[in-house]
Design an enzyme around this catalytic site. Structure first.
Site, short mmCIF file in Angstrom:
data_model
loop_
_atom_site.label_atom_id
_atom_site.label_comp_id
_atom_site.label_asym_id
_atom_site.label_seq_id
_atom_site.Cartn_x
_atom_site.Cartn_y
_atom_site.Cartn_z
N GLY A 46 -18.07 72.91 -4.05
CA GLY A 46 -19.24 72.87 -3.22
C GLY A 46 -20.53 72.94 -4.12
O GLY A 46 -20.34 73.47 -5.26
N GLN A 51 -28.98 74.51 -7.13
CA GLN A 51 -28.17 74.72 -8.44
C GLN A 51 -28.42 73.47 -9.27
O GLN A 51 -28.12 73.68 -10.38
CB GLN A 51 -26.79 74.80 -8.04
CG GLN A 51 -26.17 76.12 -7.43
CD GLN A 51 -24.84 75.78 -7.25
OE1 GLN A 51 -24.45 75.53 -6.44
NE2 GLN A 51 -23.93 76.49 -8.40
N CYS A 107 -18.10 79.89 -9.52
CA CYS A 107 -19.27 79.34 -9.21
C CYS A 107 -19.67 78.53 -10.42
O CYS A 107 -19.69 78.93 -11.60
CB CYS A 107 -20.67 80.25 -9.02
SG CYS A 107 -22.07 79.63 -8.68
N LEU A 108 -20.25 77.29 -10.29
CA LEU A 108 -20.45 76.35 -11.39
C LEU A 108 -22.02 76.82 -12.13
O LEU A 108 -22.02 76.41 -13.23
CB LEU A 108 -20.98 75.06 -10.80
CG LEU A 108 -19.53 74.18 -10.17
CD1 LEU A 108 -20.09 72.72 -9.50
CD2 LEU A 108 -18.29 74.18 -11.36
N HIS A 149 -20.72 80.51 0.55
CA HIS A 149 -21.23 80.79 -0.74
C HIS A 149 -22.40 79.83 -0.95
O HIS A 149 -22.98 80.09 -1.53
CB HIS A 149 -20.07 80.21 -1.60
CG HIS A 149 -20.01 80.10 -2.84
ND1 HIS A 149 -19.36 80.98 -4.04
CD2 HIS A 149 -20.97 79.46 -3.78
CE1 HIS A 149 -20.07 80.76 -5.20
NE2 HIS A 149 -20.78 79.82 -4.92
N GLU A 150 -22.36 78.51 -0.33
CA GLU A 150 -23.43 77.62 -0.57
C GLU A 150 -24.57 78.05 0.34
O GLU A 150 -25.79 77.86 -0.30
CB GLU A 150 -22.80 76.36 -0.16
CG GLU A 150 -21.82 75.67 -0.80
CD GLU A 150 -21.85 75.97 -2.28
OE1 GLU A 150 -22.79 75.95 -3.16
OE2 GLU A 150 -20.63 76.03 -2.91
N HIS A 153 -26.46 80.60 -1.84
CA HIS A 153 -27.05 79.75 -2.82
C HIS A 153 -28.51 79.47 -2.38
O HIS A 153 -29.52 80.00 -2.97
CB HIS A 153 -26.39 78.72 -3.42
CG HIS A 153 -25.43 78.89 -4.49
ND1 HIS A 153 -25.90 79.54 -5.63
CD2 HIS A 153 -24.08 78.60 -4.80
CE1 HIS A 153 -24.92 79.41 -6.39
NE2 HIS A 153 -23.80 78.80 -5.98
#
Ligand code: NI
Length: 185
Positions: A46, A51, A107-108, A149-150, A153
């Site tokens: 995701g 991000q 997480c990226l 999670h997204e 963000h």
């Protein structure tokens, strides 16, 4: 399509609530394609627009449709085809939740660290798709986790913000050490 640079913690854009999108147009569509390509390239499931440095309420995900307490806990079922869910959403809002689930997230924007996070097991999300149509998504298991999670963000919340202060400080110290070591090498 283009690969985008992923912002890493503690970039300020990751802590800011992203701005709502007016009408989804071709620039949003191409942003979503670039985000998906960037996500696949970095082996994520995701990604949120902030991000990649874009202050917009846009998220993408591509994750297997699995219920966490069964398939994942017992390992990937051998030979079983798992359906994948791809979502490209504008202005997603949580419209309802139920149940509880725990899953080890990464997480990226915080590469190299993971932690167990408590999430809602089932959720309803209202959003617009890439063509500006209203959509309602009923998600459970891993899809529900990735969506939360997204959406976090674009609200300026990272998964480490969902941990106790002690665990967050520990894990962020570990992350900062690893980033410093990488810079030295
Ligand atoms: Ni993330």
């Amino acid at each position: 399509m283009a690969l985008l640079e992923i912002l890493k913690y503690p970039h300020p854009l990751l802590k800011k609530r992203a701005s709502a999108v007016g009408a989804a147009d071709s620039s949003i569509k191409s942003l979503m394609e670039d985000m998906l390509e960037t996500m696949y390239h970095n082996k994520g499931v995701g990604l949120a627009a902030n991000q990649v440095g874009v202050d917009k309420r846009v998220i993408v995900l591509d994750a297997p449709k699995v219920e966490i307490d069964t398939e994942i806990a017992e390992g990937k079922p051998e030979g079983k085809e798992v359906e994948r869910v791809i979502l490209k959403l504008v202005n997603p809002e949580v419209a309802g939740v139920s149940g509880e689930i725990r899953y080890e997230e990464g997480c990226l924007s915080l590469p190299g660290i993971t932690a167990y996070v408590k999430r809602d097991k089932n959720m309803v999300v209202k959003a617009q798709d890439e063509d500006g149509r209203n959509v309602e998504i009923n998600a459970s298991g891993l899809i529900s986790i990735v969506l939360q999670h997204e959406i976090d963000h674009i609200n300026g919340i990272l998964f480490v913000d969902r941990l106790s202060r002690l665990r967050r400080e520990l894990i962020l110290r570990k992350f900062k050490k690893a980033m410093e070591a990488e810079r030295v090498l």
